[in-house]
Design an enzyme around this catalytic site. Structure first.
Site, short mmCIF file in Angstrom:
data_model
loop_
_atom_site.label_atom_id
_atom_site.label_comp_id
_atom_site.label_asym_id
_atom_site.label_seq_id
_atom_site.Cartn_x
_atom_site.Cartn_y
_atom_site.Cartn_z
N ARG A 23 -7.16 4.17 -1.82
CA ARG A 23 -6.20 3.25 -1.58
C ARG A 23 -6.71 1.78 -1.58
NH1 ARG A 23 -3.37 4.92 3.81
NH2 ARG A 23 -5.71 5.30 4.26
N ASN A 41 -1.25 7.85 0.74
CA ASN A 41 -1.75 9.20 0.75
C ASN A 41 -0.56 9.91 1.16
OD1 ASN A 41 -4.56 8.43 0.64
ND2 ASN A 41 -4.84 8.55 2.71
#
Length: 98
Positions: A23, A41
């Site tokens: 990320r 996520n």
């Protein structure tokens, strides 16, 4: 100079993409390319999000998501869906959603 078309696309990345700073790297790459959107996520162990920006930059980011990712990630599959032209950007920056 003509204004390039703005597009929006959703994505989901499969493989070893959690616990490897995916990320953070996605956010950094998106910002570097001048894109806005988000990344998070999922409970299924994937990473998903949305990209928005000039078509050529979105395409470049899609290639990055398919083949590069974070240094320790292993991408097995990248899915892109709901690609559409947009008149204006719906996000102010590129954020990590928790």
């Amino acid at each position: 100079m003509s204004k390039e078309d703005l597009v929006s696309v959703e994505y989901e990345i499969f493989g070893r993409v959690q616990g490897v700073f995916f990320r953070k790297y996605t956010q950094a790459e998106g910002r570097k390319l001048g894109l806005v959107g988000w990344v998070q996520n999922t409970d299924a162990g994937t990473v998903q999000g949305q990209l928005q920006g000039p078509r050529s930059h979105v395409k470049e980011m899609q290639e990055w998501l398919k083949s590069t990712g974070s240094p320790k990630s292993r991408i097995s599959k990248a899915e892109f869906k709901n690609e559409k032209a947009v008149d204006s950007l719906e996000h102010l920056s590129f954020n990590i959603v928790r």
